[in-house]
Every structure is written in C-alpha cells, then in structure tokens.
Design an enzyme around this catalytic site. Structure first.
Site, PDB file in Angstrom:
ATOM      1  N   ASP A   1       0.851  -1.028  -0.066  1.00 46.95           N
ATOM      2  CA  ASP A   1      -0.015  -0.147   0.081  1.00 46.95           C
ATOM      3  C   ASP A   1       0.909   1.285   0.131  1.00 46.95           C
ATOM      4  OD1 ASP A   1       0.785  -0.820   2.704  1.00 46.95           O
ATOM      5  OD2 ASP A   1      -0.451   0.738   3.373  1.00 46.95           O
TER       6      ASP A   1
ATOM      7  N   GLU B   1      -0.043  -1.105   5.732  1.00 48.11           N
ATOM      8  CA  GLU B   1       1.003  -0.650   6.621  1.00 48.11           C
ATOM      9  C   GLU B   1       0.718   0.933   6.816  1.00 48.11           C
ATOM     10  OE1 GLU B   1       4.786   1.075   7.934  1.00 48.11           O
ATOM     11  OE2 GLU B   1       3.715   1.592   6.321  1.00 48.11           O
TER      12      GLU B   1
END
Length: 424
Positions: A88, A155
C-alpha cells in the site's frame, strides 16, 4: 566475513539482475495500490513468484485488499526468517492533486535515480526481496530454515474516525497483523524500509487524539464576541488559540521525550493533522475538532500523554472534550541479536564498512517491525537511504538504483546467514 565463492556468485547473479530489478520496481510502482486497494499489485507479486518457481498465494482481507505470501522452503533444520514489505502506498490523490502530485504517484527513472512515492515506500524494498529470493533459488542454494516473503496491505492504513469507519480504516500495520494472526510466523522478521543502511532496532508507538473545542452556533449579525476569547462563542476562534498552545506543547514534548539507546536516538514528535467543523458553510459550527498524531517512545502510556494535552487545553478556559481514537505500541526489539549480527555481517561483506546508525527519523516512526516485536518475533528494519526529489512535498521520494541493488545483496546474504545453508 571471509570471502566465500558461493556468496560471490550469488551477489554476481543479483548484479546481473539489476535491469530486471528496476523493471520490476517500475511495473509495481506504476500499478496503483492505495489504501484498501492492493489487489492488483498482490496479483502481480504472486504471478511473478510462481513464474520464478516459488510457491505463493494471496490472503484476502477484503475483495480488493490482500496480502501476498511466498515461501522458499528450507530443509527443516534451520532458523526461519520473514522478509516483510508493504504494497500500500497511502491514500489516493484527490481531485485537487497537482500535476507534481500525480507524477510522484507514478514510478520512473532519471539517470542513476528511481523516483516515486510508492516505489520508495515501499515497493522498491519488496522488489529487492523478490529478486533476492529468486537469486537464492536459481543459484541452487538450499536453505536450512524457511524463507518467507510477505507483501502486505495497510501498513500506512488510516485510522477509523467520524465518517471513516470499518475494515478499510484499520490504522497502521493491519496487513502484517493479518498475516501473523493467520499463522505466518518465523523465528525472526526483517522489515524492508528506507533506513540509510542503518539497522533500525526500535520504532515509536502512536496515539491519535481528537480535541473538540466547543462554542455556540450564532447568526453572524447577532454575534457578540465578548471581552475575552473565553467569552467568544465562535468555536474556530477558540480553536485557533488551542492550536497555538498545542503546537508550543509539541515542540517541548519532543525535547522532553527524546530517548537515546544503543540503536540511535528516538525523537517522538507530535503535530496537528486536521481541523474540522460541521461541514455547514451557511451556519457557524458549534464545535471545532482538532486531530493530533502524537508519537510515543516505547513504553510510554497513551493515557499519560492524553492527560498532558488535556492540561494544555484546560488551561485556556474553554469547554472541550478529548478522546483517543487510535493507539499503536512502540517497541525496542528484544532477543534480536542473531538477526542483527547477520545483517551487520552481510553489510560488511557488501560494503566493506560497518553499518551506520540510522537517521533519527527512521527510529521515531511506526513501522511493521512493531507488529512482529509485539507478538514475540524479534524484528528489525534495514534498507537503502532516500534521496532528494524536486516533485513531492516531502522532497525525499527518490533512491539511487545502486543503493537498491546493494540492499538486495545484503538481504540475500542475510537470508543465508540467518536460515543457514544445507549441505543436503
């Protein structure tokens, strides 16, 4: 570390894979994978591993949010290691994004540098892990312990607050928590992130606070400000004073809370992230919400910091409410000695120097090593340095390709040193 022919052949193989490493970074970097939308990159990662003869699969968090997990199995009599990086890249650019914002959201090279928000954080390190794992397999090196590569979601996840609720707003580290909770564990975990080639042994925790400054809804022609800010009914006027007081507190907070340890200096910082009212333009909002991100040294209790902030606001004489809406613990890695020693040895083999201490910022944020350390899997972070760029607001969304290649070599040697090499 004495020269080893097998190691040198492995490093030569990685050097020869330089162009493919860059191509892989560009491919993943130009495939969007925003919060809760990592599926397309996850598919590419699994496809690449399978094409390389390495077993891999997806873990579904939602239909569009996934982790990708690949394993190079060992002979069963060694130490296991996870190589962890995230897919991400943060929130999707909004409608007001500038051309520079849109450009830095892609990936490209200029000379010796590779650019891109998602490449630097964190697809370059993921690609380095992928190339390192394949190089080990193609070199015919049989590890004793299992080597697992986890490409994770969320994350950088945003926390749940106000209208943003549910699984798509889980806060930082949710993808790695999902991995571990579903049985992907190891003796050690190496998180690949930028670290200036320093070994990051600790990271901050964080508490997010919502400070609601209360006022009254007053029709503008009937507004009476009173003789003091305390008498002023306008919540935003009051909040302006609160913001200045909280900023002054934040400056002193990072000085007071600084923690020096053998792995560097942790400087926990705090700042105001956003200010909101009731979203009505035609009516004065009866409240103003101030959102704060406050980093915590390992062991610091969020309740104590919340009380500090409350004392600041209470001293202004306003009506207010304070609530915490996100908390993540920070950790200093425990029992990580063998992993640290392996990275130090691998770094010396590649660079012929000792690894430096990491920059303070790199040990003062929140990263996925906190998840591993929290569940008892000793974890550290290691990766190449960032370089300056003229495109992003942060100004650090670039990396030297040679540094990324060097990091790939260190990752590969670390895997050999931690997992061990089988003679069978």
């Amino acid at each position: 570390m004495q020269k080893d022919k097998r190691y040198d052949q492995l490093l030569d193989r990685i050097e020869n894979d330089r162009d493919e490493l860059v191509e892989l970074c560009l491919k993943l970097g130009n495939t969007p994978s925003y919060h809760a939308k990592e599926r397309n990159v996850g598919d590419l990662v699994v496809e690449w591993f399978k094409a390389s003869g390495i077993a891999a699969s997806l873990q579904f968090i939602t239909d569009e949010s996934v982790n990708a997990v690949a394993t190079v199995p060992g002979s069963g009599d060694g130490t296991s290691l996870i190589l962890n990086a995230h897919m991400d890249t943060g929130p999707e650019p909004g409608p007001d994004a500038t051309e520079a914002d849109k450009k830095i959201d892609t990936a490209w090279t200029e000379g010796e540098l590779i650019f891109g928000r998602g490449v630097i954080n964190d697809k370059a390190q993921l690609c380095a892990f992928m190339i390192a794992a394949r190089a080990i397999k193609r070199a015919g090196i049989r590890l004793r312990g299992d080597l697992t590569i986890t490409a994770v979601a969320f994350e950088t996840g945003a926390p749940s607050i106000d209208k943003d609720q549910g699984v798509n707003y889980p806060g930082e580290g949710f993808g790695t928590k999902w991995v571990v909770d579903r049985g992907v564990t190891a003796d050690y975990a190496l998180v690949g992130e930028t670290s200036g080639f320093g070994i990051v042994r600790a990271e901050c925790g964080a508490v997010w606070l919502k400070v609601r400054v209360k006022g009254r809804e007053v029709y503008t022609p009937r507004l009476e400000r009173g003789s003091s800010i305390q008498e002023n009914p306008n919540a935003f006027a009051k909040a302006a004073h609160a913001i200045l007081a909280l900023e002054e507190w934040a400056v002193q907070y990072q000085k007071k809370e600084k923690l020096e340890f053998e792995g560097g200096a942790i400087v926990p910082k705090a700042q105001i992230m956003n200010v909101r009212g009731n979203d009505e333009i035609s009516q004065a909002s009866p409240f103003c919400d101030i959102y704060m991100d406050i980093r915590l040294v390992p062991g610091r209790k969020p309740e104590a910091v919340k009380k500090d902030v409350e004392r600041v606001v209470r001293g202004l004489g306003f009506d207010y409410e304070i609530s915490a809406f996100q908390y993540s613990r920070g950790h200093i890695a425990q029992n990580a000695g063998p992993l640290i020693a392996a990275i130090e040895e691998a770094h010396r083999y590649v660079f012929e120097t000792e690894p430096p201490l990491p920059p303070s910022a790199e040990v003062s944020m929140w990263r996925d090593l906190n998840v591993f350390n929290e569940v008892g899997i000793p974890s550290i972070c290691y990766g190449p340095p960032r370089q300056r760029d003229p495109y992003s607001g942060a100004g650090n969304r670039a990396m030297k390709i040679s540094d990324l290649v060097a990091a790939t070599k260190v990752y590969a040697l670390t895997a050999l040193l931690v997992c061990g090499v089988s003679d069978r």
